[in-house]
Design a protein around this motif. Structure first.
Motif, PDB file in Angstrom:
ATOM      1  N   ILE A   9     -34.086 -54.941 -56.132  1.00  0.00           N
ATOM      2  CA  ILE A   9     -33.259 -55.889 -55.381  1.00  0.00           C
ATOM      3  C   ILE A   9     -33.036 -57.161 -56.176  1.00  0.00           C
ATOM      4  CG2 ILE A   9     -33.218 -57.383 -53.342  1.00  0.00           C
ATOM      5  CD1 ILE A   9     -34.636 -55.132 -51.812  1.00  0.00           C
ATOM      6  N   PHE A  10     -34.097 -57.667 -56.825  1.00  0.00           N
ATOM      7  CA  PHE A  10     -33.962 -58.873 -57.636  1.00  0.00           C
ATOM      8  C   PHE A  10     -32.966 -58.675 -58.775  1.00  0.00           C
ATOM      9  CE2 PHE A  10     -38.302 -60.505 -56.221  1.00  0.00           C
ATOM     10  CZ  PHE A  10     -37.748 -61.502 -55.444  1.00  0.00           C
ATOM     11  N   ALA A  11     -33.080 -57.571 -59.454  1.00  0.00           N
ATOM     12  CA  ALA A  11     -32.211 -57.318 -60.602  1.00  0.00           C
ATOM     13  C   ALA A  11     -30.756 -57.171 -60.171  1.00  0.00           C
ATOM     14  CB  ALA A  11     -32.670 -56.065 -61.332  1.00  0.00           C
ATOM     15  N   ILE A  12     -30.516 -56.399 -59.130  1.00  0.00           N
ATOM     16  CA  ILE A  12     -29.141 -56.185 -58.663  1.00  0.00           C
ATOM     17  C   ILE A  12     -28.551 -57.491 -58.126  1.00  0.00           C
ATOM     18  CG2 ILE A  12     -27.727 -54.998 -56.942  1.00  0.00           C
ATOM     19  CD1 ILE A  12     -29.558 -52.597 -57.231  1.00  0.00           C
ATOM     20  N   THR A  13     -29.384 -58.313 -57.463  1.00  0.00           N
ATOM     21  CA  THR A  13     -28.905 -59.601 -56.954  1.00  0.00           C
ATOM     22  C   THR A  13     -28.460 -60.508 -58.097  1.00  0.00           C
ATOM     23  OG1 THR A  13     -30.380 -59.473 -55.035  1.00  0.00           O
ATOM     24  CG2 THR A  13     -29.531 -61.655 -55.636  1.00  0.00           C
ATOM     25  N   GLY A  14     -29.235 -60.541 -59.177  1.00  0.00           N
ATOM     26  CA  GLY A  14     -28.855 -61.359 -60.319  1.00  0.00           C
ATOM     27  C   GLY A  14     -27.520 -60.943 -60.908  1.00  0.00           C
ATOM     28  N   VAL A  15     -27.332 -59.649 -61.071  1.00  0.00           N
ATOM     29  CA  VAL A  15     -26.065 -59.149 -61.618  1.00  0.00           C
ATOM     30  C   VAL A  15     -24.922 -59.419 -60.640  1.00  0.00           C
ATOM     31  CG1 VAL A  15     -24.828 -57.128 -62.461  1.00  0.00           C
ATOM     32  CG2 VAL A  15     -27.258 -57.397 -62.967  1.00  0.00           C
ATOM     33  N   THR A  16     -25.184 -59.250 -59.334  1.00  0.00           N
ATOM     34  CA  THR A  16     -24.151 -59.474 -58.314  1.00  0.00           C
ATOM     35  C   THR A  16     -23.672 -60.919 -58.322  1.00  0.00           C
ATOM     36  OG1 THR A  16     -25.095 -57.745 -56.902  1.00  0.00           O
ATOM     37  CG2 THR A  16     -23.651 -59.358 -55.849  1.00  0.00           C
ATOM     38  N   LEU A  17     -24.600 -61.857 -58.453  1.00  0.00           N
ATOM     39  CA  LEU A  17     -24.217 -63.272 -58.495  1.00  0.00           C
ATOM     40  C   LEU A  17     -23.364 -63.579 -59.718  1.00  0.00           C
ATOM     41  CD1 LEU A  17     -27.521 -65.020 -57.334  1.00  0.00           C
ATOM     42  CD2 LEU A  17     -25.415 -64.663 -56.026  1.00  0.00           C
ATOM     43  N   ALA A  18     -23.685 -62.934 -60.831  1.00  0.00           N
ATOM     44  CA  ALA A  18     -22.867 -63.124 -62.030  1.00  0.00           C
ATOM     45  C   ALA A  18     -21.445 -62.614 -61.801  1.00  0.00           C
ATOM     46  CB  ALA A  18     -23.505 -62.410 -63.214  1.00  0.00           C
ATOM     47  N   VAL A  19     -21.342 -61.468 -61.131  1.00  0.00           N
ATOM     48  CA  VAL A  19     -20.018 -60.911 -60.833  1.00  0.00           C
ATOM     49  C   VAL A  19     -19.257 -61.822 -59.883  1.00  0.00           C
ATOM     50  CG1 VAL A  19     -18.795 -58.974 -59.782  1.00  0.00           C
ATOM     51  CG2 VAL A  19     -20.767 -58.549 -61.247  1.00  0.00           C
ATOM     52  N   LEU A  20     -19.913 -62.300 -58.819  1.00  0.00           N
ATOM     53  CA  LEU A  20     -19.248 -63.139 -57.820  1.00  0.00           C
ATOM     54  C   LEU A  20     -18.750 -64.445 -58.431  1.00  0.00           C
ATOM     55  CD1 LEU A  20     -21.391 -62.736 -54.573  1.00  0.00           C
ATOM     56  CD2 LEU A  20     -18.999 -62.102 -54.907  1.00  0.00           C
ATOM     57  N   ARG A  77      -7.085 -57.516 -61.797  1.00  0.00           N
ATOM     58  CA  ARG A  77      -7.536 -57.952 -63.125  1.00  0.00           C
ATOM     59  C   ARG A  77      -8.829 -58.756 -63.032  1.00  0.00           C
ATOM     60  NH1 ARG A  77      -3.173 -60.873 -66.843  1.00  0.00           N
ATOM     61  NH2 ARG A  77      -2.261 -58.807 -66.524  1.00  0.00           N
ATOM     62  N   VAL A  78      -8.924 -59.621 -62.022  1.00  0.00           N
ATOM     63  CA  VAL A  78     -10.132 -60.427 -61.838  1.00  0.00           C
ATOM     64  C   VAL A  78     -11.318 -59.536 -61.470  1.00  0.00           C
ATOM     65  CG1 VAL A  78     -11.208 -62.183 -60.379  1.00  0.00           C
ATOM     66  CG2 VAL A  78      -8.895 -62.534 -61.251  1.00  0.00           C
ATOM     67  N   LEU A  79     -11.089 -58.559 -60.576  1.00  0.00           N
ATOM     68  CA  LEU A  79     -12.159 -57.641 -60.190  1.00  0.00           C
ATOM     69  C   LEU A  79     -12.634 -56.815 -61.383  1.00  0.00           C
ATOM     70  CD1 LEU A  79     -10.866 -56.362 -56.735  1.00  0.00           C
ATOM     71  CD2 LEU A  79     -12.648 -58.049 -57.168  1.00  0.00           C
ATOM     72  N   THR A  80     -11.690 -56.399 -62.206  1.00  0.00           N
ATOM     73  CA  THR A  80     -12.055 -55.627 -63.396  1.00  0.00           C
ATOM     74  C   THR A  80     -12.914 -56.448 -64.343  1.00  0.00           C
ATOM     75  OG1 THR A  80      -9.994 -54.347 -63.223  1.00  0.00           O
ATOM     76  CG2 THR A  80     -11.141 -54.330 -65.344  1.00  0.00           C
ATOM     77  N   ALA A  81     -12.557 -57.723 -64.517  1.00  0.00           N
ATOM     78  CA  ALA A  81     -13.349 -58.597 -65.399  1.00  0.00           C
ATOM     79  C   ALA A  81     -14.769 -58.736 -64.872  1.00  0.00           C
ATOM     80  CB  ALA A  81     -12.680 -59.966 -65.508  1.00  0.00           C
ATOM     81  N   GLY A  82     -14.916 -58.922 -63.561  1.00  0.00           N
ATOM     82  CA  GLY A  82     -16.249 -59.040 -62.981  1.00  0.00           C
ATOM     83  C   GLY A  82     -17.063 -57.782 -63.143  1.00  0.00           C
ATOM     84  N   ALA A  83     -16.424 -56.637 -62.919  1.00  0.00           N
ATOM     85  CA  ALA A  83     -17.134 -55.362 -63.066  1.00  0.00           C
ATOM     86  C   ALA A  83     -17.560 -55.123 -64.510  1.00  0.00           C
ATOM     87  CB  ALA A  83     -16.247 -54.224 -62.573  1.00  0.00           C
ATOM     88  N   LEU A  84     -16.693 -55.468 -65.453  1.00  0.00           N
ATOM     89  CA  LEU A  84     -17.038 -55.282 -66.862  1.00  0.00           C
ATOM     90  C   LEU A  84     -18.214 -56.160 -67.270  1.00  0.00           C
ATOM     91  CD1 LEU A  84     -13.497 -55.061 -68.519  1.00  0.00           C
ATOM     92  CD2 LEU A  84     -15.144 -53.206 -68.163  1.00  0.00           C
ATOM     93  N   ILE A  85     -18.269 -57.366 -66.733  1.00  0.00           N
ATOM     94  CA  ILE A  85     -19.400 -58.256 -67.036  1.00  0.00           C
ATOM     95  C   ILE A  85     -20.692 -57.655 -66.501  1.00  0.00           C
ATOM     96  CG2 ILE A  85     -20.437 -60.466 -66.366  1.00  0.00           C
ATOM     97  CD1 ILE A  85     -17.696 -61.720 -66.728  1.00  0.00           C
TER      98      ILE A  85
END
Length: 408
Positions: A25-36, A373-381
């Motif tokens: 949960i911690f790891a996925i939350t960190g990545v999710t915040l980066a995407v958001l 395009r914005v969603l794709t950039a977030g997913a790629l990150i």
């Protein structure tokens, strides 16, 4: 056979995610915040440009003429020093060009206003030659200032009419037909009254503050700007058959002391004035991405340290370094993919919440616009974060020495 080993390694990695849910949960939350942070700031940038372009298009103006930045002038009536002089003469001269429909001066000044002479507040007054440039939601406009301004002489009779902004109407609980005290000073405001003839939210949205709209010459006289016939800016509407660029070049040639911008140039200038805000937003995105990456790498490194005996035992049983590193690296990839899915999914409700907040604060709708395009950039990150952390953790796991680990 090698493919079966890697399939089993990815299966073991998935099993590790399920066994230690808190770490997952911690790891996925960190990545999710980066995407958001990436998707929301990117969506805000798209929305601001698109909304700004829509507002310029709705204004039905092609060129914006200014005499430099509008400066605060402490101690003066009106509070702002405007750069354009002889505004009415400019309006007449340019308005006679065959390629121009209209040239409309605008003056922005602070005045005192209130329904009671003893209860006044400062508001932004927008002076215009006529009310055609306002989007009137209720009532009618005000009489053009030609009756007050006559060939350079301010010797006419005040119209006594004004438009009230939607925000000020709400604050004062005023309606059409009510009387409003208005003046450049408190003394003048107590002695001068205007009738509210209409309600318009045009400049309340642009300026984000309570506003009124009055005839230009009357506002100039009210704030002392009539001596040089000052205006803050002049908008020019070019005929459809004419070239906007050609008219802009002609204006620059005849009025070199003024700045002439097209709609797109004016929008770019506004955005450029907010460069510090944009830079701060960009820094926040970088920090969020780096934080998500650091959190994921740290968690996977802790995984390697905690499971060092187990990994060493697997290595002693004959599993290759590649398979061992794949088991660990698979978890980083899963973190990135899960964070991408969660971040992209949460972008839509988060954008809706930010739009509600923006509408309540500045009155604009659709400032945050989510695009593919914005969603794709977030997913790629997110995926890049997962892959990079997987590479680092896999490299550390591949260096496990069975004898050293098992002898502890």
């Amino acid at each position: 056979m090698p493919s079966n080993r890697f399939t089993a390694a990815f299966g073991l990695g998935l099993a590790r995610l399920r066994s230690d849910r808190l770490r997952t949960i911690f790891a996925i939350t960190g990545v999710t915040l980066a995407v958001l942070s990436t998707t929301l700031l990117g969506s805000l940038g798209v929305g601001v440009v698109d909304t700004g372009q829509q507002k310029f298009d709705a204004a039905n103006r092609d060129l914006w003429v200014s005499g430099g930045p509008t400066r605060i002038a402490p101690g003066t009536v009106g509070g702002f020093e405007s750069g354009i002089v002889d505004a009415h003469q400019f309006r007449r001269d340019v308005g006679q060009w065959r390629s121009v429909n209209t040239a409309a001066p605008l003056l922005f000044q602070t005045v005192y206003a209130g329904t009671e002479s003893g209860d006044l507040q400062t508001v932004i007054a927008v002076g215009a030659s006529g009310s055609a440039g306002f989007t009137i939601q209720q009532g009618t406009g005000f009489t053009p200032d030609a009756a007050f301004y006559n060939d350079g002489a301010y010797n006419g009779t005040r119209s006594g009419e004004l438009l009230v902004g939607t925000e000020l109407q709400h604050d004062l609980n005023a309606s059409i037909g009510n009387t409003l005290h208005v003046g450049g000073t408190v003394v003048d405001a107590r002695q001068t009254t205007y009738n509210i003839t209409g309600v318009s939210g045009t400049f309340s949205q642009f300026l984000g503050t309570p506003t009124i709209g009055v005839p230009l010459a009357e506002l100039q006289s009210m704030t002392g700007a009539q001596y040089t016939d000052r205006a803050s800016l002049i908008t020019v509407d070019v005929k459809d058959s004419a070239s906007v660029t050609a008219v802009a070049d002609r204006l620059r040639e005849q009025y070199p002391e003024y700045t002439v911008r097209t709609n797109s140039e004016q929008l770019q200038a506004i955005v450029a004035d907010r460069v510090l805000v944009l830079a701060a937003g960009g820094v926040l995105v970088v920090l969020a991405v780096l934080s998500g990456l650091a959190l994921t790498i740290n968690l996977l490194s802790l995984l390697v340290a905690q499971e060092l005996p187990a990994l060493a035992a697997l290595r002693a049983l004959g599993l290759s370094r590649t398979v061992i590193s794949t088991i660990v690296a698979a978890q980083g990839i899963y973190y990135g993919v899960a964070g991408a899915i969660a971040g992209v999914t949460l972008t839509y409700p988060a954008a809706a919440a930010l739009n509600l907040l923006a509408r309540s604060l500045v009155g604009f709708d659709g400032l945050v616009q989510v695009t593919p395009r914005v969603l794709t950039a977030g997913a790629l990150i997110a995926v890049a974060t997962g892959v990079l952390s997987a590479f680092v953790a896999g490299w550390r796991a591949s260096g496990v020495r069975p004898l050293d680990a098992l002898s502890r």
